[in-house]
Design a protein around this motif. Structure first.
Motif, PDB file in Angstrom:
ATOM      1  N   PHE A  77     -37.764  27.911 -31.481  1.00 30.19           N
ATOM      2  CA  PHE A  77     -36.980  27.384 -30.397  1.00 30.19           C
ATOM      3  C   PHE A  77     -35.871  28.198 -29.997  1.00 30.19           C
ATOM      4  O   PHE A  77     -34.804  28.442 -31.014  1.00 30.19           O
ATOM      5  N   GLN A  78     -35.847  29.049 -28.965  1.00 26.14           N
ATOM      6  CA  GLN A  78     -34.742  29.998 -28.794  1.00 26.14           C
ATOM      7  C   GLN A  78     -33.716  29.443 -27.923  1.00 26.14           C
ATOM      8  O   GLN A  78     -33.786  28.895 -26.793  1.00 26.14           O
ATOM      9  N   LEU A  79     -32.348  29.496 -28.390  1.00 28.05           N
ATOM     10  CA  LEU A  79     -31.260  29.105 -27.895  1.00 28.05           C
ATOM     11  C   LEU A  79     -30.576  29.894 -26.914  1.00 28.05           C
ATOM     12  O   LEU A  79     -31.214  31.320 -26.469  1.00 28.05           O
ATOM     13  N   SER A  80     -29.643  29.595 -25.826  1.00 29.11           N
ATOM     14  CA  SER A  80     -29.175  30.146 -25.103  1.00 29.11           C
ATOM     15  C   SER A  80     -28.531  31.514 -25.511  1.00 29.11           C
ATOM     16  O   SER A  80     -28.279  32.583 -24.724  1.00 29.11           O
ATOM     17  N   SER A  81     -28.016  31.502 -26.702  1.00 27.62           N
ATOM     18  CA  SER A  81     -27.272  32.672 -27.267  1.00 27.62           C
ATOM     19  C   SER A  81     -28.298  33.592 -27.872  1.00 27.62           C
ATOM     20  O   SER A  81     -28.018  34.711 -28.161  1.00 27.62           O
ATOM     21  N   GLY A  82     -29.581  33.177 -27.829  1.00 29.32           N
ATOM     22  CA  GLY A  82     -30.610  34.194 -28.173  1.00 29.32           C
ATOM     23  C   GLY A  82     -30.997  33.837 -29.651  1.00 29.32           C
ATOM     24  O   GLY A  82     -32.047  34.263 -30.362  1.00 29.32           O
ATOM     25  N   ALA A  83     -30.087  33.229 -30.405  1.00 30.05           N
ATOM     26  CA  ALA A  83     -30.647  32.376 -31.763  1.00 30.05           C
ATOM     27  C   ALA A  83     -31.801  31.829 -31.791  1.00 30.05           C
ATOM     28  O   ALA A  83     -32.179  31.129 -30.827  1.00 30.05           O
ATOM     29  N   VAL A  84     -32.741  31.627 -32.943  1.00 28.62           N
ATOM     30  CA  VAL A  84     -33.880  30.988 -33.030  1.00 28.62           C
ATOM     31  C   VAL A  84     -33.744  30.065 -33.986  1.00 28.62           C
ATOM     32  O   VAL A  84     -33.313  30.476 -35.196  1.00 28.62           O
ATOM     33  N   VAL A  85     -34.340  28.604 -33.846  1.00 31.32           N
ATOM     34  CA  VAL A  85     -34.183  27.838 -34.771  1.00 31.32           C
ATOM     35  C   VAL A  85     -35.463  26.844 -34.736  1.00 31.32           C
ATOM     36  O   VAL A  85     -36.270  26.948 -33.786  1.00 31.32           O
ATOM     37  N   SER A  86     -35.502  25.963 -35.810  1.00 36.82           N
ATOM     38  CA  SER A  86     -36.893  25.121 -35.925  1.00 36.82           C
ATOM     39  C   SER A  86     -36.290  23.676 -35.531  1.00 36.82           C
ATOM     40  O   SER A  86     -35.155  23.399 -36.117  1.00 36.82           O
ATOM     41  N   VAL A  87     -36.896  23.158 -34.523  1.00 41.36           N
ATOM     42  CA  VAL A  87     -36.506  21.912 -34.035  1.00 41.36           C
ATOM     43  C   VAL A  87     -37.477  20.799 -34.053  1.00 41.36           C
ATOM     44  O   VAL A  87     -38.687  21.015 -33.669  1.00 41.36           O
ATOM     45  N   ASN A  88     -37.089  19.832 -34.690  1.00 43.45           N
ATOM     46  CA  ASN A  88     -37.903  18.525 -34.835  1.00 43.45           C
ATOM     47  C   ASN A  88     -37.452  17.512 -33.631  1.00 43.45           C
ATOM     48  O   ASN A  88     -36.467  16.792 -33.814  1.00 43.45           O
ATOM     49  N   VAL A  89     -38.148  17.369 -32.471  1.00 41.55           N
ATOM     50  CA  VAL A  89     -37.694  16.677 -31.325  1.00 41.55           C
ATOM     51  C   VAL A  89     -38.349  15.250 -31.740  1.00 41.55           C
ATOM     52  O   VAL A  89     -39.418  14.971 -31.548  1.00 41.55           O
ATOM     53  N   GLN A  90     -37.190  14.193 -31.611  1.00 45.07           N
ATOM     54  CA  GLN A  90     -37.630  12.862 -31.627  1.00 45.07           C
ATOM     55  C   GLN A  90     -37.410  12.273 -30.277  1.00 45.07           C
ATOM     56  O   GLN A  90     -36.326  12.125 -29.944  1.00 45.07           O
ATOM     57  N   ILE A  91     -38.441  11.656 -29.665  1.00 46.91           N
ATOM     58  CA  ILE A  91     -38.304  10.889 -28.325  1.00 46.91           C
ATOM     59  C   ILE A  91     -38.452   9.514 -28.724  1.00 46.91           C
ATOM     60  O   ILE A  91     -39.538   9.042 -28.870  1.00 46.91           O
ATOM     61  N   TRP A  92     -37.444   8.793 -28.542  1.00 40.61           N
ATOM     62  CA  TRP A  92     -37.273   7.450 -28.875  1.00 40.61           C
ATOM     63  C   TRP A  92     -37.650   6.728 -27.784  1.00 40.61           C
ATOM     64  O   TRP A  92     -36.674   6.430 -26.818  1.00 40.61           O
ATOM     65  N   ASP A  93     -38.725   6.237 -27.497  1.00 38.01           N
ATOM     66  CA  ASP A  93     -39.214   5.413 -26.420  1.00 38.01           C
ATOM     67  C   ASP A  93     -39.201   4.123 -26.588  1.00 38.01           C
ATOM     68  O   ASP A  93     -39.577   3.261 -27.247  1.00 38.01           O
ATOM     69  N   VAL A  94     -37.874   3.424 -26.060  1.00 35.88           N
ATOM     70  CA  VAL A  94     -37.328   2.185 -26.145  1.00 35.88           C
ATOM     71  C   VAL A  94     -37.844   1.240 -25.351  1.00 35.88           C
ATOM     72  O   VAL A  94     -38.141   1.447 -24.125  1.00 35.88           O
ATOM     73  N   SER A  95     -38.168  -0.142 -25.729  1.00 39.69           N
ATOM     74  CA  SER A  95     -38.613  -1.053 -25.098  1.00 39.69           C
ATOM     75  C   SER A  95     -37.820  -1.324 -23.723  1.00 39.69           C
ATOM     76  O   SER A  95     -36.584  -1.320 -23.808  1.00 39.69           O
TER      77      SER A  95
END
Length: 216
Positions: A72-90
Motif C-alpha cells: 500500500f503506497q502512502l502519499s509520502s511514497g512509503a510502502v506499508v502492509s495494511v490489513n483493512v477491517q471493514i466493520w459492517d455494523v447492524s
C-alpha cells in the motif's frame, strides 16, 4: 511496517451496507478489472447476479470484512502492509446503542450509508451520525454513500439527512452501473489512503519517541 486499519460502515437497516462492503470496499482494483473492459459482459452480469442474491438480509450485531493489501503506497511514497477491517455494523440503532462505544474503539474512519429512496432513512442516518460523533476521534475520516437500487422510485416523503452538509458525499451510488462502481471504489480508496497516512505518521512518531526514551 504492518498496519491494521479499522473502518466502520454504519447507517439504517436495509441500506445496502453489506453489499457495498462485500462486493466493492473489500475488493482490490484487480478484482473489479472486468469493469474496465466492456467485452467482459458475462462477468459483469455474474457480478450483478451476486449482488441481487444478497437481498435485504439483516446484519446483527456486525460483520467484519477484511482486505489485505501487501504493498500500500502512502502519499509520502512509503510502502506499508495494511490489513483493512471493514466493520459492517447492524442498522438497528436501538439494539446497538449500548454497544457502540466498544464498536468504535480504535476506528479511524466511518462510511455512512443510507437509501435516499426510502422513507425515514435520512432521519435515521442523522441519528447514527449524532451517536458516533462523540465516540469517534475528531480526526476520523467520514464519507457518505447515498446508495439506492436500480429503477427504485423516489419516495415523496423521504428526507435528505442533514449531515450531507458536513460529510463528503459520493454522488450517484448504484452498484449496477460500471461508472458508479468505479467511482464508489475509488472514493473509498481515497478515504482509506488519508486514514492510513495519518495512522502511519502517528506510528512513526510513537516509534521515534520510544527509541529516544531507550537511548537515555
Amino acid at each position: 511496517m504492518s498496519l491494521t486499519t479499522k473502518i466502520l460502515l454504519v447507517g439504517p437497516q436495509n441500506a445496502g451496507k453489506t453489499v457495498l462492503a462485500k462486493y466493492i470496499f473489500s475488493r482490490d482494483a484487480d478484482d473489479l478489472g472486468f469493469l474496465e473492459n466492456n467485452m467482459e459482459e458475462k462477468e459483469f452480469e455474474a457480478f450483478k447476479m451476486d449482488l441481487g442474491s444478497e437481498g435485504d438480509v439483516s446484519t446483527y450485531p456486525l460483520r467484519i470484512h477484511e482486505r489485505n493489501i501487501e504493498d500500500f503506497q502512502l502519499s509520502s511514497g512509503a510502502v506499508v502492509s495494511v490489513n483493512v477491517q471493514i466493520w459492517d455494523v447492524s442498522g438497528d440503532l436501538e439494539r446497538m446503542r449500548d454497544k457502540l462505544e466498544v464498536v468504535c474503539g480504535n476506528a479511524l474512519g466511518a462510511v455512512f450509508v443510507y437509501n435516499p429512496g426510502r422513507q425515514g432513512h435520512g432521519e435515521l442516518l442523522d441519528q447514527w451520525f449524532r451517536e458516533l460523533e462523540n465516540l469517534l476521534p475528531s480526526s476520523a475520516e467520514k464519507i457518505l454513500y447515498p446508495y439506492k437500487m436500480p429503477d427504485q422510485k423516489q419516495n415523496s416523503r423521504a428526507v435528505h439527512p442533514k449531515l450531507t452538509s458536513r460529510v463528503r458525499t459520493v454522488e450517484d451510488c448504484n452498484a449496477y452501473e460500471r461508472d458508479s462502481i468505479r467511482r464508489m471504489h475509488t472514493e473509498f480508496n481515497q478515504m482509506l489512503r488519508k486514514v492510513v497516512d495519518r495512522q502511519y505518521t502517528r506510528r512513526e512518531k510513537q516509534e521515534r519517541s520510544l527509541m529516544n526514551t531507550n537511548n537515555y
